[in-house]
Design a protein around this motif. Sequence first.
Motif, PDB file in Angstrom:
ATOM      1  N   MET A   1       0.790  -1.162   0.072  1.00 30.79           N
ATOM      2  CA  MET A   1       0.038   0.079   0.084  1.00 30.79           C
ATOM      3  C   MET A   1       0.597   1.180  -0.183  1.00 30.79           C
ATOM      4  SD  MET A   1      -2.837   0.931   2.727  1.00 30.79           S
ATOM      5  CE  MET A   1      -3.902  -0.382   2.707  1.00 30.79           C
ATOM      6  N   HIS A   2       0.594   2.133  -0.861  1.00 35.08           N
ATOM      7  CA  HIS A   2       1.218   3.562  -1.047  1.00 35.08           C
ATOM      8  C   HIS A   2       1.170   4.337   0.172  1.00 35.08           C
ATOM      9  CE1 HIS A   2       2.203   7.382  -2.886  1.00 35.08           C
ATOM     10  NE2 HIS A   2       1.163   7.789  -2.519  1.00 35.08           N
ATOM     11  N   GLU A   3       0.388   4.330   1.202  1.00 41.06           N
ATOM     12  CA  GLU A   3       0.091   4.974   2.341  1.00 41.06           C
ATOM     13  C   GLU A   3       1.110   4.220   3.525  1.00 41.06           C
ATOM     14  OE1 GLU A   3      -2.479   4.664   0.744  1.00 41.06           O
ATOM     15  OE2 GLU A   3      -3.370   6.820   0.475  1.00 41.06           O
ATOM     16  N   LEU A   4       1.191   2.961   3.379  1.00 38.84           N
ATOM     17  CA  LEU A   4       1.996   2.178   4.253  1.00 38.84           C
ATOM     18  C   LEU A   4       3.748   2.762   4.092  1.00 38.84           C
ATOM     19  CD1 LEU A   4       1.555   0.499   6.697  1.00 38.84           C
ATOM     20  CD2 LEU A   4       1.486  -1.400   5.286  1.00 38.84           C
ATOM     21  N   SER A   5       4.182   2.798   2.766  1.00 37.24           N
ATOM     22  CA  SER A   5       5.420   3.126   2.598  1.00 37.24           C
ATOM     23  C   SER A   5       5.794   4.551   2.944  1.00 37.24           C
ATOM     24  CB  SER A   5       5.883   2.807   1.205  1.00 37.24           C
ATOM     25  OG  SER A   5       5.227   3.913   0.288  1.00 37.24           O
ATOM     26  N   ILE A   6       4.749   5.515   2.619  1.00 38.25           N
ATOM     27  CA  ILE A   6       4.790   6.829   3.414  1.00 38.25           C
ATOM     28  C   ILE A   6       5.076   6.927   4.504  1.00 38.25           C
ATOM     29  CG2 ILE A   6       3.770   8.968   3.450  1.00 38.25           C
ATOM     30  CD1 ILE A   6       2.501   8.595   0.606  1.00 38.25           C
ATOM     31  N   LEU A  41      -3.936   7.369   5.464  1.00 43.97           N
ATOM     32  CA  LEU A  41      -2.864   7.805   6.227  1.00 43.97           C
ATOM     33  C   LEU A  41      -2.343   7.587   7.551  1.00 43.97           C
ATOM     34  CD1 LEU A  41       0.483   8.425   5.114  1.00 43.97           C
ATOM     35  CD2 LEU A  41      -0.363  10.747   5.189  1.00 43.97           C
ATOM     36  N   VAL A  42      -3.620   8.343   8.186  1.00 43.65           N
ATOM     37  CA  VAL A  42      -3.728   8.263   9.484  1.00 43.65           C
ATOM     38  C   VAL A  42      -4.037   6.918  10.021  1.00 43.65           C
ATOM     39  CG1 VAL A  42      -5.084   8.884  11.330  1.00 43.65           C
ATOM     40  CG2 VAL A  42      -4.579  10.591   9.393  1.00 43.65           C
ATOM     41  N   TYR A  43      -5.056   6.179   9.330  1.00 41.14           N
ATOM     42  CA  TYR A  43      -4.940   4.703   9.729  1.00 41.14           C
ATOM     43  C   TYR A  43      -3.729   3.948   9.677  1.00 41.14           C
ATOM     44  CZ  TYR A  43      -6.887  -0.040   9.344  1.00 41.14           C
ATOM     45  OH  TYR A  43      -7.160  -1.178   9.603  1.00 41.14           O
ATOM     46  N   CYS A  44      -2.966   3.975   8.726  1.00 40.10           N
ATOM     47  CA  CYS A  44      -1.767   3.342   8.452  1.00 40.10           C
ATOM     48  C   CYS A  44      -0.726   3.946   9.605  1.00 40.10           C
ATOM     49  CB  CYS A  44      -1.142   3.559   7.147  1.00 40.10           C
ATOM     50  SG  CYS A  44      -1.861   2.768   5.794  1.00 40.10           S
ATOM     51  N   ASN A  46      -1.192   4.693  12.648  1.00 40.61           N
ATOM     52  CA  ASN A  46      -1.553   4.043  13.732  1.00 40.61           C
ATOM     53  C   ASN A  46      -1.122   2.671  13.951  1.00 40.61           C
ATOM     54  OD1 ASN A  46      -2.934   6.309  14.888  1.00 40.61           O
ATOM     55  ND2 ASN A  46      -4.892   5.524  14.032  1.00 40.61           N
ATOM     56  N   ILE A  47      -1.037   1.876  12.670  1.00 41.46           N
ATOM     57  CA  ILE A  47      -0.589   0.418  12.527  1.00 41.46           C
ATOM     58  C   ILE A  47       0.944   0.645  12.705  1.00 41.46           C
ATOM     59  CG2 ILE A  47      -0.392  -1.391  11.035  1.00 41.46           C
ATOM     60  CD1 ILE A  47      -3.335  -0.892  10.197  1.00 41.46           C
ATOM     61  N   ALA A  48       1.521   1.660  11.914  1.00 42.99           N
ATOM     62  CA  ALA A  48       2.850   1.300  11.368  1.00 42.99           C
ATOM     63  C   ALA A  48       3.810   2.083  12.935  1.00 42.99           C
ATOM     64  CB  ALA A  48       3.313   2.372  10.487  1.00 42.99           C
ATOM     65  N   SER A  49       3.161   2.660  13.614  1.00 50.44           N
ATOM     66  CA  SER A  49       3.620   3.356  14.820  1.00 50.44           C
ATOM     67  C   SER A  49       3.481   2.300  16.089  1.00 50.44           C
ATOM     68  CB  SER A  49       3.348   4.825  15.233  1.00 50.44           C
ATOM     69  OG  SER A  49       2.043   4.907  15.293  1.00 50.44           O
ATOM     70  N   ALA A  50       2.440   1.540  15.795  1.00 47.40           N
ATOM     71  CA  ALA A  50       2.219   0.765  17.077  1.00 47.40           C
ATOM     72  C   ALA A  50       3.566   0.193  17.650  1.00 47.40           C
ATOM     73  CB  ALA A  50       1.133  -0.206  16.790  1.00 47.40           C
ATOM     74  N   ASP A  51       3.753  -0.015  19.002  1.00 45.12           N
ATOM     75  CA  ASP A  51       4.827  -0.683  19.451  1.00 45.12           C
ATOM     76  C   ASP A  51       6.052  -0.193  18.999  1.00 45.12           C
ATOM     77  OD1 ASP A  51       3.194  -2.571  20.918  1.00 45.12           O
ATOM     78  OD2 ASP A  51       2.873  -3.851  19.091  1.00 45.12           O
ATOM     79  N   THR A  52       6.307   0.989  18.501  1.00 42.78           N
ATOM     80  CA  THR A  52       7.638   1.718  18.445  1.00 42.78           C
ATOM     81  C   THR A  52       7.468   2.900  19.380  1.00 42.78           C
ATOM     82  OG1 THR A  52       6.999   3.581  16.717  1.00 42.78           O
ATOM     83  CG2 THR A  52       7.251   1.225  15.888  1.00 42.78           C
ATOM     84  N   LEU A  54       7.171   5.757  18.790  1.00 43.97           N
ATOM     85  CA  LEU A  54       6.099   6.907  18.051  1.00 43.97           C
ATOM     86  C   LEU A  54       4.890   6.254  18.572  1.00 43.97           C
ATOM     87  CD1 LEU A  54       7.891   7.624  14.841  1.00 43.97           C
ATOM     88  CD2 LEU A  54       7.742   8.799  16.906  1.00 43.97           C
ATOM     89  N   ASP A  55       4.870   5.201  19.264  1.00 44.84           N
ATOM     90  CA  ASP A  55       3.194   4.881  19.535  1.00 44.84           C
ATOM     91  C   ASP A  55       2.500   5.816  20.417  1.00 44.84           C
ATOM     92  OD1 ASP A  55       0.995   3.170  19.727  1.00 44.84           O
ATOM     93  OD2 ASP A  55       1.974   1.539  20.873  1.00 44.84           O
ATOM     94  N   GLY A  56       1.208   6.112  19.775  1.00 43.91           N
ATOM     95  CA  GLY A  56       0.285   7.236  20.357  1.00 43.91           C
ATOM     96  C   GLY A  56       0.483   8.448  19.817  1.00 43.91           C
ATOM     97  N   SER A  57       1.678   8.802  18.963  1.00 42.97           N
ATOM     98  CA  SER A  57       1.738  10.179  18.409  1.00 42.97           C
ATOM     99  C   SER A  57       0.602  10.111  17.251  1.00 42.97           C
ATOM    100  CB  SER A  57       2.878  10.183  17.632  1.00 42.97           C
ATOM    101  OG  SER A  57       3.125   9.091  16.517  1.00 42.97           O
ATOM    102  N   ARG A  58       0.468  11.544  16.801  1.00 41.13           N
ATOM    103  CA  ARG A  58      -0.809  11.825  15.861  1.00 41.13           C
ATOM    104  C   ARG A  58      -0.528  12.553  14.755  1.00 41.13           C
ATOM    105  NH1 ARG A  58      -4.951  15.541  16.233  1.00 41.13           N
ATOM    106  NH2 ARG A  58      -3.574  16.717  17.733  1.00 41.13           N
TER     107      ARG A  58
END
Length: 113
Positions: A1-6, A41-44, A46-52, A54-58
């Motif tokens: 997915m495009h957004e995921l690589s972004i 992008l926002v949805y991705c 939340n997934i991409a930042s989980a357990d990093t 940056l988890d919880g950032s907006r």
Amino acid sequence: MHELSICGSIAEIVTRRASGRPVDTIHIRVGQLRQVVPDTLVYCWNIASADTPLDGSRLELEEIPARIKCRSCDAVSDLGEHPIMLCDTCDGADVEVITGQEFIVTALELAEV
Ligand SMILES: [Zn+2]
């Protein structure tokens, strides 16, 4: 997915800039030509930042409309909803994109510690 690589690129930039400090909000300017769907992008994110770290950032997105400038007649046109790379005034195809290709992390808000 495009957004995921972004999201991967955002994470890289933000991690470098935050250098270990907790991040609350990430401000991003994104051009129309990037064809990013803000909600996706926002949805991705939340997934991409989980357990990093940056988890919880907006993500806070600012969308920049696409504009082109004609090299033949110097007219500036808004591309609008259906981007076609032609001058509005003379139909020339020798155009230059002025805005719409942005993808910039403009600011980070750090979380209170
Ligand atoms: Zn023109």
